[in-house]
Design a protein around this motif. Structure first.
Motif, PDB file in Angstrom:
ATOM      1  N   VAL A  69       0.847  -1.195   0.000  1.00 41.36           N
ATOM      2  CA  VAL A  69       0.000   0.000   0.000  1.00 41.36           C
ATOM      3  C   VAL A  69       0.880   1.242   0.000  1.00 41.36           C
ATOM      4  CG1 VAL A  69      -1.608   1.379   1.381  1.00 41.36           C
ATOM      5  CG2 VAL A  69      -2.023  -1.051   1.081  1.00 41.36           C
ATOM      6  N   TYR A  70       1.879   1.267   0.862  1.00 42.37           N
ATOM      7  CA  TYR A  70       2.763   2.435   0.923  1.00 42.37           C
ATOM      8  C   TYR A  70       3.596   2.585  -0.342  1.00 42.37           C
ATOM      9  CZ  TYR A  70       1.500   3.559   5.675  1.00 42.37           C
ATOM     10  OH  TYR A  70       0.800   3.930   6.793  1.00 42.37           O
ATOM     11  N   GLU A  71       4.034   1.473  -0.920  1.00 43.10           N
ATOM     12  CA  GLU A  71       4.769   1.559  -2.190  1.00 43.10           C
ATOM     13  C   GLU A  71       3.926   2.256  -3.249  1.00 43.10           C
ATOM     14  OE1 GLU A  71       5.837  -2.366  -3.473  1.00 43.10           O
ATOM     15  OE2 GLU A  71       7.079  -2.737  -1.703  1.00 43.10           O
ATOM     16  N   ARG A  72       2.646   1.917  -3.288  1.00 41.10           N
ATOM     17  CA  ARG A  72       1.773   2.505  -4.302  1.00 41.10           C
ATOM     18  C   ARG A  72       1.392   3.945  -3.977  1.00 41.10           C
ATOM     19  NH1 ARG A  72      -2.879  -1.460  -5.982  1.00 41.10           N
ATOM     20  NH2 ARG A  72      -3.337   0.361  -7.268  1.00 41.10           N
ATOM     21  N   LEU A  73       1.377   4.298  -2.703  1.00 39.16           N
ATOM     22  CA  LEU A  73       1.020   5.665  -2.321  1.00 39.16           C
ATOM     23  C   LEU A  73       2.178   6.642  -2.469  1.00 39.16           C
ATOM     24  CD1 LEU A  73      -1.202   5.125   0.833  1.00 39.16           C
ATOM     25  CD2 LEU A  73      -1.915   6.030  -1.381  1.00 39.16           C
ATOM     26  N   VAL A  74       3.396   6.150  -2.361  1.00 41.49           N
ATOM     27  CA  VAL A  74       4.565   7.024  -2.436  1.00 41.49           C
ATOM     28  C   VAL A  74       4.802   7.402  -3.890  1.00 41.49           C
ATOM     29  CG1 VAL A  74       7.055   7.149  -2.111  1.00 41.49           C
ATOM     30  CG2 VAL A  74       5.622   6.100  -0.361  1.00 41.49           C
ATOM     31  N   ASP A  75       4.890   8.671  -4.130  1.00 41.50           N
ATOM     32  CA  ASP A  75       5.164   9.196  -5.463  1.00 41.50           C
ATOM     33  C   ASP A  75       6.556   9.808  -5.423  1.00 41.50           C
ATOM     34  OD1 ASP A  75       5.438  10.948  -7.681  1.00 41.50           O
ATOM     35  OD2 ASP A  75       3.267  11.085  -7.874  1.00 41.50           O
ATOM     36  N   ASP A  76       7.516   9.137  -6.064  1.00 48.27           N
ATOM     37  CA  ASP A  76       8.901   9.603  -6.021  1.00 48.27           C
ATOM     38  C   ASP A  76       9.051  11.023  -6.556  1.00 48.27           C
ATOM     39  OD1 ASP A  76       9.778   7.242  -4.861  1.00 48.27           O
ATOM     40  OD2 ASP A  76      10.195   6.300  -6.782  1.00 48.27           O
ATOM     41  N   GLY A  77       8.240  11.379  -7.551  1.00 48.85           N
ATOM     42  CA  GLY A  77       8.298  12.731  -8.106  1.00 48.85           C
ATOM     43  C   GLY A  77       7.877  13.772  -7.084  1.00 48.85           C
ATOM     44  N   VAL A  78       6.815  13.468  -6.341  1.00 52.52           N
ATOM     45  CA  VAL A  78       6.351  14.399  -5.307  1.00 52.52           C
ATOM     46  C   VAL A  78       7.387  14.510  -4.201  1.00 52.52           C
ATOM     47  CG1 VAL A  78       4.587  14.776  -3.523  1.00 52.52           C
ATOM     48  CG2 VAL A  78       3.914  14.052  -5.824  1.00 52.52           C
ATOM     49  N   ILE A  79       7.983  13.396  -3.833  1.00 48.45           N
ATOM     50  CA  ILE A  79       9.006  13.427  -2.781  1.00 48.45           C
ATOM     51  C   ILE A  79      10.197  14.256  -3.236  1.00 48.45           C
ATOM     52  CG2 ILE A  79      10.688  12.005  -1.554  1.00 48.45           C
ATOM     53  CD1 ILE A  79       8.492   9.892  -1.315  1.00 48.45           C
ATOM     54  N   ALA A  80      10.649  14.057  -4.451  1.00 49.70           N
ATOM     55  CA  ALA A  80      11.775  14.842  -4.972  1.00 49.70           C
ATOM     56  C   ALA A  80      11.408  16.322  -5.045  1.00 49.70           C
ATOM     57  CB  ALA A  80      12.191  14.332  -6.345  1.00 49.70           C
ATOM     58  N   ASP A  81      10.181  16.615  -5.484  1.00 49.06           N
ATOM     59  CA  ASP A  81       9.732  18.004  -5.557  1.00 49.06           C
ATOM     60  C   ASP A  81       9.672  18.647  -4.180  1.00 49.06           C
ATOM     61  OD1 ASP A  81       9.509  17.824  -8.278  1.00 49.06           O
ATOM     62  OD2 ASP A  81       7.318  17.674  -8.298  1.00 49.06           O
ATOM     63  N   GLY A  82       9.386  17.844  -3.162  1.00 49.66           N
ATOM     64  CA  GLY A  82       9.325  18.375  -1.803  1.00 49.66           C
ATOM     65  C   GLY A  82      10.654  18.942  -1.344  1.00 49.66           C
ATOM     66  N   LEU A  83      11.726  18.473  -1.953  1.00 50.94           N
ATOM     67  CA  LEU A  83      13.057  18.944  -1.586  1.00 50.94           C
ATOM     68  C   LEU A  83      13.543  20.067  -2.489  1.00 50.94           C
ATOM     69  CD1 LEU A  83      14.682  15.472  -0.880  1.00 50.94           C
ATOM     70  CD2 LEU A  83      13.725  17.090   0.762  1.00 50.94           C
ATOM     71  N   ALA A  84      12.737  20.442  -3.476  1.00 50.07           N
ATOM     72  CA  ALA A  84      13.119  21.506  -4.405  1.00 50.07           C
ATOM     73  C   ALA A  84      12.328  22.777  -4.081  1.00 50.07           C
ATOM     74  CB  ALA A  84      12.835  21.072  -5.841  1.00 50.07           C
ATOM     75  N   GLY A  85      12.907  23.899  -4.407  1.00 51.70           N
ATOM     76  CA  GLY A  85      12.201  25.168  -4.236  1.00 51.70           C
ATOM     77  C   GLY A  85      12.192  25.645  -2.805  1.00 51.70           C
ATOM     78  N   PRO A  86      11.366  26.650  -2.543  1.00 51.08           N
ATOM     79  CA  PRO A  86      11.334  27.231  -1.199  1.00 51.08           C
ATOM     80  C   PRO A  86      10.793  26.234  -0.185  1.00 51.08           C
ATOM     81  CG  PRO A  86       9.561  28.126  -2.537  1.00 51.08           C
ATOM     82  CD  PRO A  86      10.409  27.284  -3.449  1.00 51.08           C
ATOM     83  N   ARG A  87      11.271  26.365   1.005  1.00 49.64           N
ATOM     84  CA  ARG A  87      10.798  25.513   2.101  1.00 49.64           C
ATOM     85  C   ARG A  87       9.984  26.399   3.044  1.00 49.64           C
ATOM     86  NH1 ARG A  87      15.492  23.051   0.408  1.00 49.64           N
ATOM     87  NH2 ARG A  87      15.385  20.804   0.288  1.00 49.64           N
ATOM     88  N   ASP A  88       8.755  26.652   2.609  1.00 50.94           N
ATOM     89  CA  ASP A  88       7.895  27.537   3.366  1.00 50.94           C
ATOM     90  C   ASP A  88       6.506  26.924   3.523  1.00 50.94           C
ATOM     91  OD1 ASP A  88       6.821  27.807   0.820  1.00 50.94           O
ATOM     92  OD2 ASP A  88       7.479  29.871   0.550  1.00 50.94           O
ATOM     93  N   ARG A  89       5.620  27.653   4.179  1.00 53.71           N
ATOM     94  CA  ARG A  89       4.266  27.149   4.407  1.00 53.71           C
ATOM     95  C   ARG A  89       3.535  26.883   3.099  1.00 53.71           C
ATOM     96  NH1 ARG A  89       2.804  31.203   9.089  1.00 53.71           N
ATOM     97  NH2 ARG A  89       3.312  32.521   7.346  1.00 53.71           N
ATOM     98  N   ALA A  90       3.736  27.730   2.107  1.00 53.82           N
ATOM     99  CA  ALA A  90       3.054  27.526   0.823  1.00 53.82           C
ATOM    100  C   ALA A  90       3.457  26.181   0.221  1.00 53.82           C
ATOM    101  CB  ALA A  90       3.371  28.671  -0.140  1.00 53.82           C
TER     102      ALA A  90
END
Length: 193
Positions: free
Chosen positions: A62-83
């Protein structure tokens, strides 16, 4: 003899997720998994020695299918703010809602985990990994904030799947934004990593 065909194994685990979501944990049998997967009787028992083993591996799947590597990588890109946190939380809600049988199966697995320590260990490890990811990402919010987000969003997702008319899409969107805003009020933005 445990078989090693990874595609067949994944298909059997996907079938077990569907059985859990549609029939509940009591309905999860080798026969039900075989039927859902459309494979000959006895196939699941060639891949998994026990029902507990299927449950544990279904929890991982279930977790393998829910994890989106692209979203995780994007989470580390760009500003790290509330938005950015708000964007990620919206993406999480949408990703889980797009896999409703996975979330429903996860609820069944959570109930089974109260009686099965090995399954409880699998689920606990996966949830702790989410908290650790957030803490390492440099996104605002400490471990407590992440847990509060996780708890609130899980219930919001449950409401969306079980009582879909309770909130409109716009209301759910506003609730996620308000949740992040209130939990992260006063948290400084961090520079991109």
């Amino acid at each position: 003899m445990v078989r090693r065909n990874p595609e067949r194994r994944a298909a059997l685990l996907d079938a077990s997720i569907e059985v859990l979501a549609n029939e509940g944990a009591r309905g999860l049998t080798f026969r039900a998994v075989d039927q859902q997967a459309g494979v000959p009787a006895g196939t699941a028992s060639n891949y998994f020695a026990t029902r507990d083993e299927i449950l544990r591996h279904a929890g991982e799947r279930v977790y393998e299918r829910l994890v989106d590597d692209g979203v995780i990588a994007d989470g580390l890109a760009g500003p790290r703010d509330r938005a950015r946190v708000t964007e990620l939380m919206h993406a999480l809600v949408e990703r889980v809602a797009a896999f409703p049988t996975g979330f429903l199966a996860l609820l069944e697995l959570r109930l089974e985990a109260t009686r099965r320590p090995e399954l409880r260990d699998v689920l606990t490890r996966r949830i702790r990994a989410d908290v650790e990811y957030h803490e390492k990402s440099g996104l605002p919010g400490d471990g407590t904030t992440v847990v509060l987000l996780w708890l609130a969003l899980n219930w919001l997702i449950l409401e969306r799947l079980t009582l879909p008319d309770l909130f409109t899409d716009e209301q759910r969107h506003e609730l996620v934004a308000a949740l992040v805003e209130r939990l992260l009020a006063g948290q400084p933005a961090l520079p991109p990593g």
